[in-house]
Design an enzyme around this catalytic site. Structure first.
Site, mmCIF file in Angstrom:
data_model
loop_
_atom_site.group_PDB
_atom_site.id
_atom_site.type_symbol
_atom_site.label_atom_id
_atom_site.label_comp_id
_atom_site.label_asym_id
_atom_site.label_seq_id
_atom_site.Cartn_x
_atom_site.Cartn_y
_atom_site.Cartn_z
ATOM 1 N N ASP A 61 -5.809 9.439 1.260
ATOM 2 C CA ASP A 61 -7.053 8.636 2.165
ATOM 3 C C ASP A 61 -7.873 8.232 1.146
ATOM 4 O OD1 ASP A 61 -5.680 9.600 4.510
ATOM 5 O OD2 ASP A 61 -6.832 11.661 4.175
ATOM 6 N N ARG A 62 -7.266 7.763 0.082
ATOM 7 C CA ARG A 62 -8.187 7.000 -1.069
ATOM 8 C C ARG A 62 -9.412 7.855 -1.538
ATOM 9 N NH1 ARG A 62 -3.793 4.800 -0.954
ATOM 10 N NH2 ARG A 62 -3.616 2.615 -1.108
ATOM 11 N N LEU A 63 -9.599 9.157 -1.154
ATOM 12 C CA LEU A 63 -10.432 9.931 -1.610
ATOM 13 C C LEU A 63 -10.102 10.567 -2.818
ATOM 14 C CD1 LEU A 63 -11.552 11.785 1.787
ATOM 15 C CD2 LEU A 63 -12.630 9.966 0.372
ATOM 16 N N ARG B 49 0.738 -1.331 0.242
ATOM 17 C CA ARG B 49 -0.056 0.026 0.040
ATOM 18 C C ARG B 49 0.810 1.200 -0.048
ATOM 19 N NH1 ARG B 49 -5.262 1.686 1.389
ATOM 20 N NH2 ARG B 49 -5.717 -0.535 1.568
ATOM 21 N N ARG B 50 0.561 2.174 -0.794
ATOM 22 C CA ARG B 50 1.132 3.407 -0.950
ATOM 23 C C ARG B 50 0.311 4.565 -0.827
ATOM 24 N NH1 ARG B 50 5.386 3.141 -6.031
ATOM 25 N NH2 ARG B 50 6.520 1.325 -5.350
#
Length: 224
Positions: free
Chosen positions: A199-201, A12-13
């Site tokens: 934040d994957r947003l 994960r990055r």
């Protein structure tokens, strides 16, 4: 999890703080695509990113029974009329497109944490356009278009090498374009621009072809 499998959570990055600003948006997708392509192409030309091809795109097709298949092909032209690539029309993708012209394209522009996803229908480019591009190819690539029975089973590599030698002898000067090789153009019905964010947003901007919309495109923001 087997001992040989890496712990995927370690891969994960976090994404860089980039955004698709409202001021970047254009009335149609092509100008924004052109800007993004220029930016990623500049990155690809750097020596430390020589592994990356900016015009590489994943083409997904489906046969008449809706069984999908994907492969990477190279973009050879783009503009308001669509996205153009060239191929052996007898190949698996060529046969599937003949049965079902609806396809998707994905440009995975990892260095900038971006991707562009296209959905649309395929149509052949004019013969003159295919002839012009074929004439610009290196001789080896021209002969390869004759030698390869793309997607068909062959006995071994030596068979392919013999075929190449045969066509090299057959065409000592100009190599004509095979009738089964040509250009295909994807006319987009939708184009999504995706920018990775923390934040994957992520930012997702979708252009949808709409005759009732200004300039023929409706622009929407999608939730990540």
């Amino acid at each position: 999890m087997s001992a040989e499998q890496p712990e995927l959570s370690r891969l994960r990055r976090d994404y860089a703080e980039r955004a698709i600003e409202v001021t970047e948006l254009t009335s149609a997708p092509e100008p924004l695509f052109a800007r993004w392509f220029a930016e990623v192409d500049a990155v690809a030309r750097k020596s430390d990113a020589s592994w990356f091809e900016a015009n590489a795109m994943v083409l997904t097709t489906a046969d008449a029974e809706a069984h999908p298949s994907s492969r990477t092909v190279l973009l050879k032209g783009y503009g308001p009329e669509g996205f153009t690539f060239y191929t052996n029309l007898r190949s698996r993708k060529g046969r599937q497109i003949a049965a079902n012209p609806n396809v998707s394209l994905l440009f995975p522009w990892y260095p900038l944490q971006r991707q562009v996803a296209v959905q649309g229908a395929v149509a052949p480019v004019p013969d003159a356009e295919s002839d012009g591009y074929f004439a610009s190819r290196p001789r080896g690539a021209q002969l390869g278009a004759w030698a390869s029975e793309q997607s068909e089973t062959i006995p071994d590599r030596a068979w392919l090498d013999r075929r190449l030698a045969e066509f090299d002898a057959r065409f000592p000067d100009v190599v004509p374009r095979p009738a089964h090789w040509g250009g295909l153009r994807v006319r987009p019905d939708s184009v999504e621009f995706w920018q990775g964010r923390p934040d994957r947003l992520h930012d997702r901007i979708l252009y949808v072809r709409d005759a009732a919309a200004p300039h023929g495109w409706r622009v929407e923001r999608l939730s990540p």
